[in-house]
Write a protein that holds these residues in place. Structure first.
Motif, PDB file in Angstrom:
ATOM      1  N   ALA A  72       7.028 -50.370 -35.200  1.00  0.00           N
ATOM      2  CA  ALA A  72       7.030 -48.933 -35.477  1.00  0.00           C
ATOM      3  C   ALA A  72       6.812 -48.648 -36.954  1.00  0.00           C
ATOM      4  N   THR A 117      -5.519 -38.763 -31.712  1.00  0.00           N
ATOM      5  CA  THR A 117      -5.678 -40.108 -31.152  1.00  0.00           C
ATOM      6  C   THR A 117      -6.577 -40.950 -32.038  1.00  0.00           C
ATOM      7  N   GLN A 163       3.203 -50.056 -28.244  1.00  0.00           N
ATOM      8  CA  GLN A 163       3.671 -48.777 -28.777  1.00  0.00           C
ATOM      9  C   GLN A 163       2.513 -47.801 -28.952  1.00  0.00           C
ATOM     10  N   LEU A 164       1.380 -48.285 -29.402  1.00  0.00           N
ATOM     11  CA  LEU A 164       0.214 -47.416 -29.581  1.00  0.00           C
ATOM     12  C   LEU A 164      -0.302 -46.895 -28.253  1.00  0.00           C
ATOM     13  N   GLU A 200      -0.030 -44.143 -41.411  1.00  0.00           N
ATOM     14  CA  GLU A 200      -0.102 -42.691 -41.467  1.00  0.00           C
ATOM     15  C   GLU A 200       0.281 -42.151 -42.836  1.00  0.00           C
ATOM     16  N   GLU A 246       1.346 -46.615 -25.459  1.00  0.00           N
ATOM     17  CA  GLU A 246       2.329 -45.712 -24.860  1.00  0.00           C
ATOM     18  C   GLU A 246       2.224 -44.305 -25.443  1.00  0.00           C
ATOM     19  N   ARG A 247       1.830 -44.202 -26.694  1.00  0.00           N
ATOM     20  CA  ARG A 247       1.749 -42.871 -27.310  1.00  0.00           C
ATOM     21  C   ARG A 247       0.377 -42.228 -27.134  1.00  0.00           C
ATOM     22  N   GLY A 248      -0.567 -42.974 -26.528  1.00  0.00           N
ATOM     23  CA  GLY A 248      -1.843 -42.379 -26.191  1.00  0.00           C
ATOM     24  C   GLY A 248      -3.024 -42.781 -27.040  1.00  0.00           C
ATOM     25  N   ASP A 249      -2.838 -43.719 -27.977  1.00  0.00           N
ATOM     26  CA  ASP A 249      -3.964 -44.207 -28.766  1.00  0.00           C
ATOM     27  C   ASP A 249      -4.779 -45.193 -27.937  1.00  0.00           C
ATOM     28  N   TYR A 272      -2.490 -50.562 -18.791  1.00  0.00           N
ATOM     29  CA  TYR A 272      -2.909 -49.384 -19.558  1.00  0.00           C
ATOM     30  C   TYR A 272      -4.318 -48.898 -19.246  1.00  0.00           C
TER      31      TYR A 272
END
Length: 276
Positions: free
Chosen positions: A226, A3, A22-23, A233, A25-28, A47
């Motif tokens: 995205a 994270t 998007q961030l 990364e 939703e993915r847990g960041d 959120y």
């Protein structure tokens, strides 16, 4: 990937909101800023504690520094900083007021510079991180009616390119994003100059119909967001990411023409050197 904590300006609409969504939703975790407090509250309600909202106008230098310092202190760290706040301004250069030009550059150019500078002490303390600058192919390819918009984007790209070399020793990467036309409402929200009849029928006048244009934008904001996240990364950090077939076409054309324009000047350039 573990994270990460992001600081993103301009999350209340458009590309900034899509990146944040998007961030989250993915847990960041996202520290998101904007001037629309209702939109900030809406994201926070969706959120919860993963979203850290702050009302911010990036033209307020003191507020930028205070907000970034507070986000880092309350969230514990900042890993990625995304300069997204900005707006389009189109028309012939002569048609704008001094106040319009000053505000536009304070938002699109010096606002982004201030955010980056305020974030650097925190990223250096973490021994790494990323700065992402949302630009446009207009930061490489200038056209009539876009002189002031490109002034800000050419300027911020130059700043970020130099900054990338300055902060590389600290493990900090810098990436400039150059999207093409994306279906985010950008054209609809663009600021247009007050037309002067002298420019009627000239190339600069073509931008006057931009907000009402029904021509579809080729870029998918979900895919663009995205791709921006994915770029953070990549190792090493890519300096530039071009997104959109139109962005690729116009950027390549501009760079090719720019190089062609000076390719035969080698001897004339050297002719002004000091000689013994």
């Amino acid at each position: 990937m573990s994270t990460r904590t992001w600081f993103i300006t301009g999350v209340t609409s458009g590309l900034g909101r899509e990146i944040a969504a998007q961030l989250l939703e993915r847990g960041d975790r996202v520290a998101g800023t904007g001037r629309n407090t209702d939109a900030l509250h809406e994201i926070a309600a969706t959120y919860g504690d993963a979203f850290w909202p702050a009302e911010l106008d990036v033209t307020d230098t003191d507020a930028v520094r205070t907000t970034i310092d507070r986000a880092a202190a309350e969230l514990g760290r900042l890993d990625v900083v995304v300069n997204n706040a900005g707006y389009g301004m189109f028309g012939a250069a002569e048609e704008f007021t001094d106040a319009q030009i000053a505000h536009h550059l304070a938002t699109n150019l010096t606002g982004s510079i201030t955010v980056a500078r305020a974030a650097l002490p925190h990223l250096r303390a973490n021994h790494g991180g990323r700065i992402v600058q949302i630009s446009t192919y207009g930061g490489q390819a200038a056209g009539p009616g876009g002189s002031l918009y490109s002034a800000g984007k050419f300027g911020i790209e130059g700043f970020m390119e130099a900054l990338a070399a300055e902060v590389a020793p600290f493990g900090i990467g810098v990436t400039i994003i150059e999207p093409g036309g994306t279906a985010t409402g950008f054209r609809r929200n663009a600021v247009l100059s007050t037309p002067m009849t002298a420019y009627d029928g000239t190339p600069a006048a073509m931008v006057r119909g931009l907000p009402a244009s029904t021509r579809p934008s080729p870029g998918d904001p979900v895919k663009v967001a995205a791709a921006i996240i994915a770029a953070t990364e990549a190792e090493p950090a890519p300096l530039r990411i071009v997104l959109g077939s139109d962005a690729y076409q116009y950027t390549c054309q501009a760079l090719t023409e720019r190089l062609a324009g000076i390719a035969d000047q080698r001897d004339s350039a050297a002719a002004v050197d000091i000689t013994d």
